[in-house]
Structure formats: C-alpha cells, structure tokens
Design an enzyme around this catalytic site. Structure first.
Site, PDB file in Angstrom:
ATOM      1  N   GLY A 126     -85.703 -36.126  64.805  1.00 22.93           N
ATOM      2  CA  GLY A 126     -86.317 -35.594  64.498  1.00 22.93           C
ATOM      3  C   GLY A 126     -87.230 -35.934  63.027  1.00 22.93           C
ATOM      4  O   GLY A 126     -88.308 -36.974  63.331  1.00 22.93           O
ATOM      5  N   HIS A 127     -87.916 -35.188  62.264  1.00 22.15           N
ATOM      6  CA  HIS A 127     -88.485 -35.248  61.534  1.00 22.15           C
ATOM      7  C   HIS A 127     -88.823 -36.489  61.069  1.00 22.15           C
ATOM      8  O   HIS A 127     -90.076 -36.774  61.063  1.00 22.15           O
ATOM      9  CB  HIS A 127     -88.240 -34.556  60.375  1.00 22.15           C
ATOM     10  CG  HIS A 127     -90.189 -33.980  59.110  1.00 22.15           C
ATOM     11  ND1 HIS A 127     -91.173 -33.897  59.546  1.00 22.15           N
ATOM     12  CD2 HIS A 127     -90.090 -34.378  57.777  1.00 22.15           C
ATOM     13  CE1 HIS A 127     -91.800 -33.866  58.867  1.00 22.15           C
ATOM     14  NE2 HIS A 127     -91.587 -34.370  57.425  1.00 22.15           N
ATOM     15  N   PHE A 128     -88.160 -37.343  59.939  1.00 21.01           N
ATOM     16  CA  PHE A 128     -88.705 -38.730  59.617  1.00 21.01           C
ATOM     17  C   PHE A 128     -87.995 -39.248  61.305  1.00 21.01           C
ATOM     18  O   PHE A 128     -86.712 -40.236  61.161  1.00 21.01           O
ATOM     19  CB  PHE A 128     -87.759 -39.509  58.754  1.00 21.01           C
ATOM     20  CG  PHE A 128     -87.953 -38.483  57.487  1.00 21.01           C
ATOM     21  CD1 PHE A 128     -89.215 -38.865  56.970  1.00 21.01           C
ATOM     22  CD2 PHE A 128     -87.288 -37.610  56.880  1.00 21.01           C
ATOM     23  CE1 PHE A 128     -89.934 -38.420  55.518  1.00 21.01           C
ATOM     24  CE2 PHE A 128     -88.127 -36.385  55.420  1.00 21.01           C
ATOM     25  CZ  PHE A 128     -88.641 -36.953  55.047  1.00 21.01           C
ATOM     26  N   ASP A 184     -87.648 -31.894  65.441  1.00 19.07           N
ATOM     27  CA  ASP A 184     -88.389 -32.426  63.978  1.00 19.07           C
ATOM     28  C   ASP A 184     -88.843 -30.463  64.010  1.00 19.07           C
ATOM     29  O   ASP A 184     -89.366 -30.316  65.297  1.00 19.07           O
ATOM     30  CB  ASP A 184     -89.930 -32.423  64.185  1.00 19.07           C
ATOM     31  CG  ASP A 184     -90.678 -32.543  62.043  1.00 19.07           C
ATOM     32  OD1 ASP A 184     -89.864 -31.353  61.947  1.00 19.07           O
ATOM     33  OD2 ASP A 184     -91.431 -33.310  62.360  1.00 19.07           O
TER      34      ASP A 184
END
Length: 311
Positions: free
Chosen positions: A281-283, A255
């Site tokens: 990652g972030h999602f 992320d």
C-alpha cells in the site's frame, strides 16, 4: 506502456544486514532544532530519505540498517514532524517551500555536496523543490508513492481539492478526517497483503502525534499549501526531462491515495526509469522493506559502476 521504461512486479529479494548502527542526532536549522537519523560511513555515497505525512524519519527505521553498509544515509524530520521542533504557525511558516529550504540547509550543514534522494508522499514536493533548484547536487532519485502528475492523485483527494478552493467551507471536514484514528489506521492497512505484518504502533503513534495540542493547525497549514505542489508539477516534470537524473520508482500498487498511473507517468519524462510495482500500500516499507532496499542497492551500485566506467 511507456517506451523503454523497465516496469516489473517485484517479489521478495534477500538483502544483508549492517555493520553501522543508526545514530540519532539534531542540529539548529532556521532557528529550530531539526532531528535526523544517520547511518553508514561518511565516506560512502549519500542517500537522503524524505518522509511522508503524517510520519517522520521513523518510517525508515527498518530501511536504514539495510543500506548502511554501502551508503551514508540521512533521514531528517521536517519542522513540525517527529522529534524536530514544532513552533506554532505564528512563529514558523508551514509551507513546502520552507520545509524544502530547511532540508536543504541541513544537507549543507552536514557538508553533503551530492546525494541521491528517496522521496515518499510529502517527501516528493520537498525533494523535487531541492532537485529542481540544485540539479547538480542530485545523483539519483528514488520515488516511492510520491506524485508529480495530476493523474497520480486518486479520488481520495477530492476533499482536499475542495479545501484548496474554499478553505473556510471545508476545513471542518478535513480536520475531522485528520483527527480520525480510523483514517490513521487505514493509511497503513489499506492495500496491505497481510494486516498481521503491520505494527499497530505505526498508526497509534501517528494518531497521538496528530492530536498533540496545536498540531492540527500546523498540518492544516501544510495541507492547504499542498495546492502549490500541484501547481509546480509542470516545472518538476520539466526538470526531469531536462536533466534526466537516474530514476528508480518503487511503488505500492494498492495505494488508495496515489495511483499506479502516477508511477507510470515518470517514464514519460525519464524513458529509461526503472519502475517496480510492489504488492503493498501507501507505506510500502511497512511490508516490503527488504524488496525496496534490494532494488535501491542494485540500482545505485549499478549507476555508480556505470559512472566510474571509462567512456
């Protein structure tokens, strides 16, 4: 290393499908229409899924069917997001306090006495407000790339921090970033293992949402109010220390917004927290929804069994 915390690098874990279709519902909360997705038996333990920015309950579309056989799952859209109403800031106060009150009113309206909370990004400040205000309501916390420690904010937050200190001087730069299709794309592609796994609709739909008339004003109000979340970190940390809710951290370790240190920090307040790092990652649900669902199911079923066991 945080003592006692279980920290893993989690790989692929198989999960089963569902016998319960997802329902798409809405109700009036605080004078506006709030949309939510719902799946599972209403007699099952409840999980409330709280989405991030600039997403909506759609980010849980693939997760809901993986949980619905064993849990009653609710995923609302906050006011100003997704399919919920988005009145202009003159008619609705866009603060995280207000979003949290709306979600709590929805939980009450649905007759939910106790629930686990899954929080991601903006879902963190919404969910921790609810948990700290009503700790008796919370059966467990699942944290996916949502921070309550300053070390969890990466250098990418510098422009936002400047905006909080001097809104007038930095609003134009933040607005430009907000309305950039490249930034929308990178929110979903940064740190992923294989970009071909990511549906381009995730960022094109979010970009279309952000460029709707008046949406920039709504989102700028919330981004400016985000400073109140950082101010609340010590209070939320104290809530974790005082109540020690069963805590599962499922973290996309690539992320660019929220750091690995921010994930590990939960082990300071809840030493027996489970902390799992995903190659995402972030999602993280974009790539690792099966893994996240399996970890959640195992964690929540084990806690339910422990609670039911004789003392």
């Amino acid at each position: 290393m945080i003592p006692n915390a279980l920290i893993t690098e989690s790989g692929d874990v198989p999960v089963c499908g569902t016998d319960f279709p997802v329902k798409y519902r809405a109700t009036q909360i605080d004078g506006i229409r709030m949309f939510y997705r719902e799946a599972g038996s209403r007699d099952a333990p409840v999980i409330v899924l709280l989405h991030g920015f600039p997403s909506s309950s759609r980010m849980f579309a693939t997760l809901l069917p993986l949980l619905a056989n064993e849990f009653h799952v609710i995923a609302p859209d906050y006011p100003g997001f997704g399919h919920s109403d988005a009145p202009p800031p003159e008619r609705f106060e866009y603060t995280f306090d207000h979003l949290a009150r709306c979600v709590e009113q929805l939980i009450d309206a649905l007759g939910i006495a106790r629930c686990a909370l899954y929080v991601q990004d903006y879902g963190g400040p919404v969910g921790f407000r609810i948990a700290a205000a009503r700790p008796e309501r919370i059966t467990a916390l699942i944290v996916q790339n949502a921070v309550i420690h300053v070390e969890g904010l990466s250098g990418a937050w510098d422009v936002r921090k400047a905006f909080w200190k001097n809104r007038a001087a930095h609003e134009a730069k933040l607005r430009e970033s907000l309305l950039s299709v490249d930034v929308a794309r990178q929110r979903h592609l940064a740190g992923v293992t294989d970009p071909e796994n990511i549906d381009p609709g995730t960022w094109t739909d979010e970009f279309a949402f952000l460029t709707k008339p008046g949406m920039d004003r709504i989102q700028l109000e919330l981004m400016f109010d985000y400073r109140t979340n950082v101010e609340s970190y010590p209070r939320w940390q104290a809530y974790l220390r005082d109540y020690r809710p069963p805590t599962l951290v499922v973290w996309g370790k690539h992320d660019p917004l929220f750091t690995v240190a921010g994930a590990q920090a939960f082990g300071r307040e809840v030493p027996d927290a489970e902390i799992h790092f995903l190659d995402a990652g972030h999602f993280a649900l974009d790539e690792k929804v099966d893994v996240a669902a399996a970890l959640m199911r195992r964690f929540l079923v084990a806690r339910r069994r422990d609670t039911a066991a004789p003392g």
